[in-house]
Design a protein around this motif. Structure first.
Motif, PDB file in Angstrom:
ATOM      1  N   VAL A 264      20.557  25.729   8.565  1.00  0.00           N
ATOM      2  CA  VAL A 264      20.828  25.811   9.795  1.00  0.00           C
ATOM      3  C   VAL A 264      20.041  26.814  10.303  1.00  0.00           C
ATOM      4  CG1 VAL A 264      22.672  26.555  11.212  1.00  0.00           C
ATOM      5  CG2 VAL A 264      23.129  25.205   9.445  1.00  0.00           C
ATOM      6  N   TYR A 265      19.257  26.666  11.648  1.00  0.00           N
ATOM      7  CA  TYR A 265      18.349  27.241  12.409  1.00  0.00           C
ATOM      8  C   TYR A 265      19.326  28.012  13.518  1.00  0.00           C
ATOM      9  CZ  TYR A 265      14.608  25.954   9.580  1.00  0.00           C
ATOM     10  OH  TYR A 265      13.664  25.865   8.350  1.00  0.00           O
ATOM     11  N   GLY A 266      19.447  29.360  13.628  1.00  0.00           N
ATOM     12  CA  GLY A 266      20.056  29.753  14.825  1.00  0.00           C
ATOM     13  C   GLY A 266      19.188  29.618  16.067  1.00  0.00           C
ATOM     14  N   LEU A 267      17.936  29.596  15.940  1.00  0.00           N
ATOM     15  CA  LEU A 267      17.127  29.342  17.136  1.00  0.00           C
ATOM     16  C   LEU A 267      15.998  28.372  16.715  1.00  0.00           C
ATOM     17  CD1 LEU A 267      16.321  30.049  20.260  1.00  0.00           C
ATOM     18  CD2 LEU A 267      14.985  32.103  19.115  1.00  0.00           C
ATOM     19  N   ILE A 268      16.058  27.211  17.267  1.00  0.00           N
ATOM     20  CA  ILE A 268      14.843  26.334  16.963  1.00  0.00           C
ATOM     21  C   ILE A 268      14.563  25.274  18.381  1.00  0.00           C
ATOM     22  CG2 ILE A 268      16.570  24.714  16.063  1.00  0.00           C
ATOM     23  CD1 ILE A 268      14.172  23.873  13.980  1.00  0.00           C
ATOM     24  N   ARG A 269      13.126  25.030  18.488  1.00  0.00           N
ATOM     25  CA  ARG A 269      12.894  24.114  19.453  1.00  0.00           C
ATOM     26  C   ARG A 269      12.075  22.848  18.668  1.00  0.00           C
ATOM     27  NH1 ARG A 269       8.707  22.843  22.761  1.00  0.00           N
ATOM     28  NH2 ARG A 269       8.972  22.610  25.111  1.00  0.00           N
ATOM     29  N   ALA A 270      12.379  21.597  18.991  1.00  0.00           N
ATOM     30  CA  ALA A 270      11.809  20.517  18.396  1.00  0.00           C
ATOM     31  C   ALA A 270      11.075  19.813  19.639  1.00  0.00           C
ATOM     32  CB  ALA A 270      12.584  19.627  17.396  1.00  0.00           C
ATOM     33  N   ALA A 271       9.934  19.562  19.821  1.00  0.00           N
ATOM     34  CA  ALA A 271       8.979  18.780  20.752  1.00  0.00           C
ATOM     35  C   ALA A 271       8.882  17.295  19.780  1.00  0.00           C
ATOM     36  CB  ALA A 271       8.145  19.539  21.458  1.00  0.00           C
ATOM     37  N   ALA A 272       9.260  16.251  20.360  1.00  0.00           N
ATOM     38  CA  ALA A 272       8.822  14.992  19.887  1.00  0.00           C
ATOM     39  C   ALA A 272       8.693  13.884  21.024  1.00  0.00           C
ATOM     40  CB  ALA A 272      10.119  14.357  18.795  1.00  0.00           C
ATOM     41  N   ALA A 273       8.339  12.612  20.431  1.00  0.00           N
ATOM     42  CA  ALA A 273       7.962  11.564  21.476  1.00  0.00           C
ATOM     43  C   ALA A 273       9.135  11.291  22.276  1.00  0.00           C
ATOM     44  CB  ALA A 273       7.472  10.314  20.541  1.00  0.00           C
ATOM     45  N   TRP A 274      10.251  11.559  21.951  1.00  0.00           N
ATOM     46  CA  TRP A 274      11.426  11.211  23.013  1.00  0.00           C
ATOM     47  C   TRP A 274      11.798  12.581  23.951  1.00  0.00           C
ATOM     48  CZ3 TRP A 274      14.186  15.453  21.389  1.00  0.00           C
ATOM     49  CH2 TRP A 274      14.137  15.796  20.090  1.00  0.00           C
ATOM     50  N   GLY A 275      11.030  13.583  23.719  1.00  0.00           N
ATOM     51  CA  GLY A 275      11.346  14.833  24.499  1.00  0.00           C
ATOM     52  C   GLY A 275      11.479  16.025  23.955  1.00  0.00           C
ATOM     53  N   VAL A 276      12.456  16.846  24.216  1.00  0.00           N
ATOM     54  CA  VAL A 276      12.426  18.171  23.623  1.00  0.00           C
ATOM     55  C   VAL A 276      13.874  18.562  23.402  1.00  0.00           C
ATOM     56  CG1 VAL A 276      12.204  20.514  23.940  1.00  0.00           C
ATOM     57  CG2 VAL A 276      10.486  19.192  24.827  1.00  0.00           C
ATOM     58  N   LEU A 277      14.360  19.005  22.245  1.00  0.00           N
ATOM     59  CA  LEU A 277      15.583  19.395  21.843  1.00  0.00           C
ATOM     60  C   LEU A 277      15.493  20.915  21.635  1.00  0.00           C
ATOM     61  CD1 LEU A 277      18.632  19.263  21.103  1.00  0.00           C
ATOM     62  CD2 LEU A 277      18.121  18.508  18.966  1.00  0.00           C
ATOM     63  N   GLU A 278      16.198  21.947  22.508  1.00  0.00           N
ATOM     64  CA  GLU A 278      16.119  23.366  22.495  1.00  0.00           C
ATOM     65  C   GLU A 278      17.446  23.762  22.139  1.00  0.00           C
ATOM     66  OE1 GLU A 278      13.501  25.573  25.025  1.00  0.00           O
ATOM     67  OE2 GLU A 278      13.681  23.824  26.650  1.00  0.00           O
TER      68      GLU A 278
ATOM     69  N   GLY B  94      25.312  25.657  22.960  1.00  0.00           N
ATOM     70  CA  GLY B  94      24.194  26.299  22.356  1.00  0.00           C
ATOM     71  C   GLY B  94      22.828  25.517  22.384  1.00  0.00           C
ATOM     72  N   TRP B  95      22.815  24.222  22.983  1.00  0.00           N
ATOM     73  CA  TRP B  95      21.540  23.525  22.778  1.00  0.00           C
ATOM     74  C   TRP B  95      21.537  22.651  24.071  1.00  0.00           C
ATOM     75  CZ3 TRP B  95      22.445  18.225  23.222  1.00  0.00           C
ATOM     76  CH2 TRP B  95      23.804  17.738  22.921  1.00  0.00           C
ATOM     77  N   THR B  96      20.192  22.121  24.533  1.00  0.00           N
ATOM     78  CA  THR B  96      19.906  21.376  25.791  1.00  0.00           C
ATOM     79  C   THR B  96      18.773  20.319  24.931  1.00  0.00           C
ATOM     80  OG1 THR B  96      20.197  23.272  27.129  1.00  0.00           O
ATOM     81  CG2 THR B  96      19.056  21.149  27.822  1.00  0.00           C
ATOM     82  N   LEU B  97      19.097  19.153  25.409  1.00  0.00           N
ATOM     83  CA  LEU B  97      18.305  17.810  25.206  1.00  0.00           C
ATOM     84  C   LEU B  97      17.730  17.565  26.457  1.00  0.00           C
ATOM     85  CD1 LEU B  97      17.239  15.654  23.312  1.00  0.00           C
ATOM     86  CD2 LEU B  97      19.518  14.538  24.054  1.00  0.00           C
TER      87      LEU B  97
END
Length: 436
Positions: free
Chosen positions: A364-378, A410-413
Motif C-alpha cells: 500500500v502506497y500512501g502517495l503514488i501517481r500512475a500514468a498509463a495509456a488510459w490517463g492518470v491516477l493520482e 484520497g484519489w483522483t482519476l
C-alpha cells in the motif's frame, strides 16, 4: 532514484520511457537563474570526480521541474523535439505522462537527471541529491539497471527489530576510532542481517537488489558531495534511520551508503573488481574476514551492545498498532469495493517513506501517481499496488464523477476520452477499459 520525497520508475525498467514534448512556453517554471546555479554546481561536482569512481562521467543532461505547473528548465536542448531557448538554458512543459520526481528519465531523445523544484538549499543535502540522481543516469551503463523488489520482511516485528539493530551497529562502525571497535561493530551488523535472513530466506535477493539500486545511488551522492564531514554525517543519517516508520522502500538509503563506505576502507578497489550479482553486505563480510552467525545466541550477544531489549519493546508496541492499520487496509482495499486500474507498463512516482507491505497482495502506497495509456491516477491516501506491478487499486466507496474521470477518498482519476469505467470481476468493483 532519490526521494525528497518522490521516487519514480517505469514498470520494472530502468528509466521512464517517454518521448513526446509538452508545449506552452508561457507555463510557470523554475527560476532560470537558480536553475543555472544548480547546473553549474552539478557540473563542478561530477567534473571533480572525472569518471574515476565508476568509469563513466556523471555529467549528463539535467532538468529541473515544477510539479505544480509541470514547467521545466533544462541545461540542453531535446534531441527529438526542440525546446524553447532562454539564454544558456532551455524551457518547456512536461507531458502529463511524465511523473515529476527526483529520478532519471528517458525523454525527448536523452536520459535526463530530473530534479524537483525547489531544491534543498542546505549543504551537504543539495550536493548529495545532485550526485545521487546523476548516478541514476549512468547506472545502466555500469551494469546496475534499476529494479523493483518488495520488502515485506521489513514490515514485520522481527524484520524491523533486526534492521534497526543493524543500523545502530553500522552507525557505531562508522563512528569508531579504533580498528578493533569498528570490526566488532561490523560483525554485529552482519550478525543482525544474517539472523533476519535466516528467518526470511527470500529477503536476501530483495534487499541486495534495492541496495544495488537506491543504496549505491545514495552512496555515490554522499561520496561525490565533497562533504569534508561525510562519515560523521553518514553516521548521524543512520541514527535518524533508526526512527523511520516504514522501511520497505527506504531502508537502502541508510544501509547502502554505510556498506559502501565501509567497503572503501576494507577493499578500496571493490567498485572495479565487483561481481554485480554480489550483495554489498556479503562483499564486506568477505573483505573483513567475518562469517556471521544467524543463531539466537549470537544475535543476543551482539544485541546487548545496541540496546536490543529497548528496540524489541518498541517494535512489539508498533506491531500491535500496525495490526490494526493492516486490518483496516485489508477492509478498504481488498474486501471492499475497489477501482482497479491496469498499470502494466505505466510510469510511476511515489513516496518511498509511505509504503506498507500487504502480502501476498502487494504493498500500500500512501502517495503514488500512475500514468498509463488510459490517463492518470493520482493517489494521496492509500493505493494498493500488486506485487507484479500490474494493478493499482483504490477504495471505490464514496466516489463522485468529475468532468474527465472520477474522484474518491484520497484519489483522483483522469481518463482520456477513448477510455471508460466498466464493472470489475467482483460485484461492486470497477476497472478501466477502452471504449468500443
Amino acid at each position: 532514484m532519490r526521494s525528497r520525497l518522490v521516487w519514480a520508475l517505469a514498470g520494472a525498467g530502468a528509466f521512464l520511457l517517454l518521448f513526446s514534448v509538452g508545449g506552452a512556453a508561457a507555463q510557470a517554471r523554475p527560476d532560470v537563474g537558480a536553475a543555472v546555479g544548480v547546473f553549474d554546481q552539478a557540473r563542478a561536482l561530477c567534473e571533480a570526480d572525472g569518471g574515476r569512481d565508476w568509469g563513466v562521467s556523471l555529467c549528463g543532461p539535467m532538468l529541473i521541474a515544477d510539479p505544480a505547473t509541470r514547467g521545466f528548465v533544462a541545461d540542453r536542448d531535446g534531441l527529438e523535439t526542440p525546446l524553447e531557448r532562454n539564454g544558456a538554458v532551455f524551457q518547456g512543459r512536461l507531458p502529463d505522462a511524465v511523473p515529476i520526481a527526483n529520478t532519471a528519465v528517458r525523454w525527448n531523445g536523452r536520459v535526463w537527471t530530473m530534479l524537483i523544484a525547489p531544491l534543498p538549499q542546505e549543504e551537504p543535502a543539495r550536493s548529495i541529491l545532485l550526485m545521487h540522481e546523476a548516478w541514476h543516469g549512468i547506472q545502466d551503463q555500469i551494469g546496475l539497471a534499476a529494479t523493483n523488489a518488495d520488502q515485506p520482511q521489513l514490515a514485520t516485528e522481527d524484520g524491523r527489530l533486526s534492521l534497526r539493530l543493524e543500523l545502530r551497529a553500522l552507525s557505531a562502525a562508522l563512528a569508531a576510532t579504533e580498528p578493533g571497535e569498528r570490526r566488532r561493530a561490523v560483525e554485529d551488523a552482519l550478525t543482525f542481517r544474517a539472523w533476519r535472513r535466516a528467518r526470511f530466506p527470500e529477503a536476501q535477493a530483495a534487499e541486495d537488489a534495492m541496495e544495488r539500486h537506491e543504496g549505491l545511488a545514495e552512496y555515490a551522492g554522499r561520496r561525490l558531495s565533497r562533504d569534508e564531514a561525510m562519515i560523521p554525517h553518514l553516521a548521524e543519517h543512520l541514527r535518524k534511520g533508526d526512527r523511520v516508520r516504514e522501511y520497505a522502500r527506504s531502508f537502502a538509503y541508510y544501509t547502502g551508503p554505510a556498506y559502501g563506505v565501509l567497503l572503501d576502507e576494507a577493499s578500496p578497489d571493490w567498485r572495479k573488481t565487483w561481481d554485480r550479482r554480489e550483495g554489498l553486505a556479503g562483499m564486506l563480510a568477505r573483505a573483513v574476514g567475518v562469517a556471521p552467525s544467524s543463531d539466537d545466541a549470537a544475535f543476543a550477544e551482539s544485541g546487548r551492545r545496541h540496546q536490543a531489549e529497548t528496540v524489541r519493546a518498541e517494535e512489539a508496541a508498533r506491531a500491535r498498532e500496525q495490526a490494526t492499520r493492516t486490518a483496516a487496509l485489508r477492509t478498504g482495499l481488498i474486501d471492499g469495493p475497489v477501482l482497479v486500474a491496469p498499470v502494466s507498463g505505466a510510469n510511476f512516482s511515489f513516496d518511498p517513506n509511505r509504503v506498507t507491505p500487504l502480502p501476498p497482495e502487494g504493498s500500500v502506497y500512501g502517495l503514488i501517481r500512475a500514468a498509463a495509456a488510459w490517463g492518470v491516477l493520482e493517489v494521496e491516501k492509500d493505493g494498493l499496488l500488486s506485487t507484479d506491478w500490474s494493478r493499482l487499486s483504490v477504495a471505490y466507496a464514496g466516489t463522485t464523477p468529475t468532468d474527465d474521470g472520477l474522484k474518491g477518498d484520497g484519489w483522483t482519476l483522469t481518463l482520456k476520452p477513448e477510455w471508460r469505467l466498466v464493472p470489475g470481476r467482483r460485484d461492486g468493483d470497477w476497472t478501466i477499459a477502452r471504449r468500443p
